[in-house]
Design a protein around this motif. Sequence first.
Motif, mmCIF file in Angstrom:
data_model
loop_
_atom_site.group_PDB
_atom_site.id
_atom_site.type_symbol
_atom_site.label_atom_id
_atom_site.label_comp_id
_atom_site.label_asym_id
_atom_site.label_seq_id
_atom_site.Cartn_x
_atom_site.Cartn_y
_atom_site.Cartn_z
ATOM 1 N N HIS A 1 86.405 34.763 15.387
ATOM 2 C CA HIS A 1 86.113 36.081 15.957
ATOM 3 C C HIS A 1 85.030 36.714 15.085
ATOM 4 C CE1 HIS A 1 89.534 35.833 18.665
ATOM 5 N NE2 HIS A 1 90.302 35.493 17.644
ATOM 6 N N ALA B 1 94.426 38.656 16.523
ATOM 7 C CA ALA B 1 93.777 38.818 17.827
ATOM 8 C C ALA B 1 93.946 37.545 18.646
ATOM 9 C CB ALA B 1 92.293 39.145 17.633
ATOM 10 N N THR C 1 94.105 37.132 21.802
ATOM 11 C CA THR C 1 93.326 37.138 23.031
ATOM 12 C C THR C 1 92.016 37.867 22.814
ATOM 13 O OG1 THR C 1 94.253 39.214 23.873
ATOM 14 C CG2 THR C 1 95.481 37.198 24.361
ATOM 15 N N ARG C 2 91.100 37.663 23.756
ATOM 16 C CA ARG C 2 89.791 38.319 23.642
ATOM 17 C C ARG C 2 89.934 39.839 23.704
ATOM 18 N NH1 ARG C 2 84.677 36.474 24.345
ATOM 19 N NH2 ARG C 2 85.510 34.452 25.034
ATOM 20 N N GLY C 3 90.832 40.309 24.546
ATOM 21 C CA GLY C 3 91.016 41.747 24.662
ATOM 22 C C GLY C 3 91.490 42.377 23.373
ATOM 23 N N VAL C 4 92.443 41.707 22.702
ATOM 24 C CA VAL C 4 92.929 42.226 21.425
ATOM 25 C C VAL C 4 91.819 42.185 20.384
ATOM 26 C CG1 VAL C 4 94.617 41.907 19.587
ATOM 27 C CG2 VAL C 4 95.291 41.542 21.966
ATOM 28 N N VAL D 1 88.653 42.529 20.941
ATOM 29 C CA VAL D 1 87.756 43.661 21.230
ATOM 30 C C VAL D 1 88.356 44.953 20.696
ATOM 31 C CG1 VAL D 1 86.758 45.059 23.076
ATOM 32 C CG2 VAL D 1 86.688 42.565 23.226
ATOM 33 N N ALA D 2 89.674 45.099 20.878
ATOM 34 C CA ALA D 2 90.330 46.308 20.390
ATOM 35 C C ALA D 2 90.222 46.423 18.868
ATOM 36 C CB ALA D 2 91.794 46.311 20.820
#
Length: 546
Positions: free
Chosen positions: A356, A506, A508-511, A513-514
Amino acid sequence: MAGVKRDTGEEIGGYTVLDTLGRGGSGAVYRVRDGAGNDAALKLVDARHDEVAARRLEREVHALQSLRHPAVPRILDAELEGDETFVVFEYIPGVSLWQHVQDHGPIVGEALADFADRTASALEAVHAAGVVHRDVTPSNIMISPEGPVLIDFGLSHQEHDERLTRDGLVSGTAGYVAPEVIDGAEPGPIADRWSWAASVAYALTGAAPFGSGTGAISRTLSADVSIPDAPGADALRAALGRDIGARPSPREVVSALRGATTVLPRSSEQLAPTAVAPGLAATSVMPADGSWNLASADPSATLTATPGSPVSSEDLRLSGDSADWDVRDAGDGEDDHEGDTAPATGEVPLERAPRHPIMTLAWMLAIAASAALAPFVAAAALVLVAVVVRAVQRRAFGLHVARQRRGERRGDAALYTLGLPWHLLRSLGETLPAAAVAIAAGGGVTALCWWIVGEEWLAPASAETETWGHAGALAVGAVVMAGVLWWGPWMEMTREGGRRVASALAPTRGVAVAWTLVGLAALGVVVLAVYLDAPPWWWPAPELLV
């Protein structure tokens, strides 16, 4: 791992699982039985979650389908589409060369020459098909009743293929990766032959010729090979040299092992093969019936050596500023490893942590920028983070090695978690040299920037200029420090540990990004505090207030 884990008795594409031969992060190898009662080896890949592993499996199938050699396993079946992506190939009974040497000691005499001859022939067939194996090691050579067999083409590629790596990683096994590949050259047949020579040296001595851990890389680059005097030792030393033009061919090495070739040193530092002695055959070949018997070795000629414990799969990561190296270690246990590998007779890589980079960069900048408000606390936080993520990687690697050696057991994760204090202590000692370099570099940059601000090189003196200038000097110095802690010397394991922790935080990708937004928000808070003229907090050294 849920996508590839199967228990005894379960079916995969019509094949019944009998036993687990090896398991890694994105794939597993099982001994299976078909409907006719024939045993085979089945490699199952979690294609839904690992596209790279699926493409490697497809590449392995194409590579092996084009080969016909008694020392290369045959493809029997393959399913490259659908939920269950697998390949079924000829089951090779026996153990790996590494395990064989551990159990029975080094291979010597004519048996060693026969071993080298048959594996060299297999490698020639591989290269004639336009395939580069890329991971010829003692763990990827099986000792079967018919002789040695070259296995595990999961990292192989045809010479015209696009390089298949994860995020630029180059795969190999520490101590068995040719020096030119470490230097950045594309893996090719010449590098395969170097790895073959290193594997033959292991068979001869019972120890990895360049040692284990990160030291194996430096010894490989300096051609610091350890092979005791024995028939063919000079040829092996020459084949493991840095000068490609001075390396004898595998056939010349085999001839030397049979006593038909003498290799003389070109200088005190370099060796090269001479011509084959007149009247002697350049190469001896296997008997027509393919018989191969280790028992033919003279027991009295056995060399004594402290056997290493090469382990194979993925991730000793050695990185530079321009490229990352995924180099698999070949050491003698958890404490000697600087990566995340494990011994097995099949493909058993420790799953590589996804990267990431944006999230990692955001948080690195946020912590570094906080130096504008609390320089000493920020520096301590950077070092602490480096120690913790390195300990996490050590814990993950130790757990993986244990499970590959004795199988998965209930309570393993808890046991290795209890060992975290030891990993933290060891990681602290390993991080201190790089931390010293990082602090010196960051402090030097901070002092330089502070002086530039004081000399009014950037802007005329004012309260605002001084506030932003000094805050910037502290932040830039911390960024330099963070960079050294991430890319500096001896920090390969720290980088991978950081990726592993980031992946856990993280999933997932969404996490991800968060978390990235949170890091940018933290950075914004620091900028706002500087804008509001918040003075730096110099604890624990308030006397340094200017």
